[in-house]
Design an enzyme around this catalytic site. Sequence first.
Site, mmCIF file in Angstrom:
data_model
loop_
_atom_site.group_PDB
_atom_site.id
_atom_site.type_symbol
_atom_site.label_atom_id
_atom_site.label_comp_id
_atom_site.label_asym_id
_atom_site.label_seq_id
_atom_site.Cartn_x
_atom_site.Cartn_y
_atom_site.Cartn_z
ATOM 1 N N PRO A 14 44.993 40.173 30.061
ATOM 2 C CA PRO A 14 46.270 40.499 29.411
ATOM 3 C C PRO A 14 47.126 41.492 30.181
ATOM 4 O O PRO A 14 46.613 42.424 30.809
ATOM 5 C CB PRO A 14 45.836 41.098 28.062
ATOM 6 C CG PRO A 14 44.427 41.542 28.272
ATOM 7 C CD PRO A 14 43.839 40.578 29.248
ATOM 8 N N ASN A 15 48.414 41.251 30.069
ATOM 9 C CA ASN A 15 49.478 42.116 30.612
ATOM 10 C C ASN A 15 49.632 42.034 32.124
ATOM 11 O O ASN A 15 50.563 42.616 32.688
ATOM 12 C CB ASN A 15 49.283 43.576 30.172
ATOM 13 C CG ASN A 15 49.312 43.710 28.662
ATOM 14 O OD1 ASN A 15 50.260 43.252 28.028
ATOM 15 N ND2 ASN A 15 48.282 44.295 28.071
ATOM 16 N N ARG A 22 55.557 46.526 35.257
ATOM 17 C CA ARG A 22 54.761 47.305 34.309
ATOM 18 C C ARG A 22 54.199 48.543 35.000
ATOM 19 O O ARG A 22 53.416 48.427 35.944
ATOM 20 C CB ARG A 22 53.607 46.421 33.831
ATOM 21 C CG ARG A 22 52.545 47.131 33.052
ATOM 22 C CD ARG A 22 51.302 46.250 32.930
ATOM 23 N NE ARG A 22 50.308 46.892 32.116
ATOM 24 C CZ ARG A 22 49.017 46.647 32.191
ATOM 25 N NH1 ARG A 22 48.557 45.740 33.039
ATOM 26 N NH2 ARG A 22 48.174 47.281 31.412
ATOM 27 N N TYR A 27 50.356 50.639 38.800
ATOM 28 C CA TYR A 27 49.917 49.318 39.264
ATOM 29 C C TYR A 27 50.637 48.832 40.517
ATOM 30 O O TYR A 27 50.291 47.775 41.052
ATOM 31 C CB TYR A 27 50.076 48.291 38.134
ATOM 32 C CG TYR A 27 49.227 48.632 36.927
ATOM 33 C CD1 TYR A 27 47.836 48.655 37.026
ATOM 34 C CD2 TYR A 27 49.799 48.975 35.703
ATOM 35 C CE1 TYR A 27 47.043 48.988 35.937
ATOM 36 C CE2 TYR A 27 49.019 49.308 34.603
ATOM 37 C CZ TYR A 27 47.641 49.317 34.727
ATOM 38 O OH TYR A 27 46.859 49.650 33.652
ATOM 39 N N ASN A 76 39.748 40.019 36.738
ATOM 40 C CA ASN A 76 40.379 41.262 36.281
ATOM 41 C C ASN A 76 40.555 41.114 34.769
ATOM 42 O O ASN A 76 41.478 40.432 34.319
ATOM 43 C CB ASN A 76 41.729 41.510 36.952
ATOM 44 C CG ASN A 76 42.304 42.869 36.546
ATOM 45 O OD1 ASN A 76 41.879 43.472 35.545
ATOM 46 N ND2 ASN A 76 43.279 43.358 37.299
ATOM 47 N N ALA A 79 42.528 45.193 29.877
ATOM 48 C CA ALA A 79 41.954 46.096 28.870
ATOM 49 C C ALA A 79 40.747 45.500 28.155
ATOM 50 O O ALA A 79 39.960 46.242 27.549
ATOM 51 C CB ALA A 79 43.029 46.484 27.857
ATOM 52 N N GLU A 100 34.007 41.909 39.264
ATOM 53 C CA GLU A 100 35.079 42.493 38.444
ATOM 54 C C GLU A 100 36.039 43.242 39.363
ATOM 55 O O GLU A 100 35.601 43.948 40.273
ATOM 56 C CB GLU A 100 34.463 43.459 37.423
ATOM 57 C CG GLU A 100 35.481 44.137 36.516
ATOM 58 C CD GLU A 100 34.821 45.083 35.506
ATOM 59 O OE1 GLU A 100 33.567 45.145 35.456
ATOM 60 O OE2 GLU A 100 35.560 45.788 34.802
ATOM 61 N N HIS A 102 39.785 45.655 39.498
ATOM 62 C CA HIS A 102 40.904 46.358 38.867
ATOM 63 C C HIS A 102 41.831 46.842 39.965
ATOM 64 O O HIS A 102 41.368 47.296 41.025
ATOM 65 C CB HIS A 102 40.420 47.554 38.039
ATOM 66 C CG HIS A 102 39.565 47.153 36.877
ATOM 67 N ND1 HIS A 102 40.092 46.695 35.684
ATOM 68 C CD2 HIS A 102 38.222 47.104 36.732
ATOM 69 C CE1 HIS A 102 39.098 46.402 34.852
ATOM 70 N NE2 HIS A 102 37.953 46.632 35.462
ATOM 71 N N ARG A 109 41.127 57.455 35.450
ATOM 72 C CA ARG A 109 42.202 57.400 34.452
ATOM 73 C C ARG A 109 41.726 57.942 33.092
ATOM 74 O O ARG A 109 40.798 58.727 33.042
ATOM 75 C CB ARG A 109 42.730 55.956 34.375
ATOM 76 C CG ARG A 109 43.341 55.498 35.719
ATOM 77 C CD ARG A 109 43.955 54.133 35.622
ATOM 78 N NE ARG A 109 45.016 54.095 34.618
ATOM 79 C CZ ARG A 109 45.542 52.972 34.127
ATOM 80 N NH1 ARG A 109 45.097 51.795 34.562
ATOM 81 N NH2 ARG A 109 46.496 53.016 33.228
#
Length: 149
Positions: A14-15, A22, A27, A76, A79, A100, A102, A109
Amino acid sequence: MPDRDKPLFILNGPNLNLLGVREPEIYGRATLADVKAVCERAAGARAIDFRQTNHEGVLIDWLHEAREKAAAIILNPGAYAHTSIALRDAVSALPVPLIEVHLSNIAAREPFRHHSHVAGVAKGVVMGFGAESYALAIAAALRLEGAVS
Ligand code: DQA
């Protein structure tokens, strides 16, 4: 079909469709299309199947599809890494390696991002290098394949 004839699935949660606009200070300015181009370059002659969805169940369906169709998976989870046991279960049941990724360094963070449910059942995790996280993960997936043949 031998695994080397199968594509690498590169799945985005998502996103990530909003990349480029964004929170660019976190990012970066690369769009999802730019990330795809980075992946194509990193994969070279190897086919990739690059997808994005905002829906948890769709990601899980794609992981089920990948069980048969993919040689390896780069994920990825966005969230959902921090929230989804269902996603973890789908990854845990995979017969093929999953890495995985990111863009940001989630360990640096907010505390709620420090834990990934996926990380413990992934082959490995690459994070913090922006779009290059994907290139590094693809390089790792291709190297792993070499090591097992
Ligand atoms: C992300 C990190 C997650 O914490 C966040 O929810 C995202 C993007 C990353 O690539 O840095 O959506 O997965």
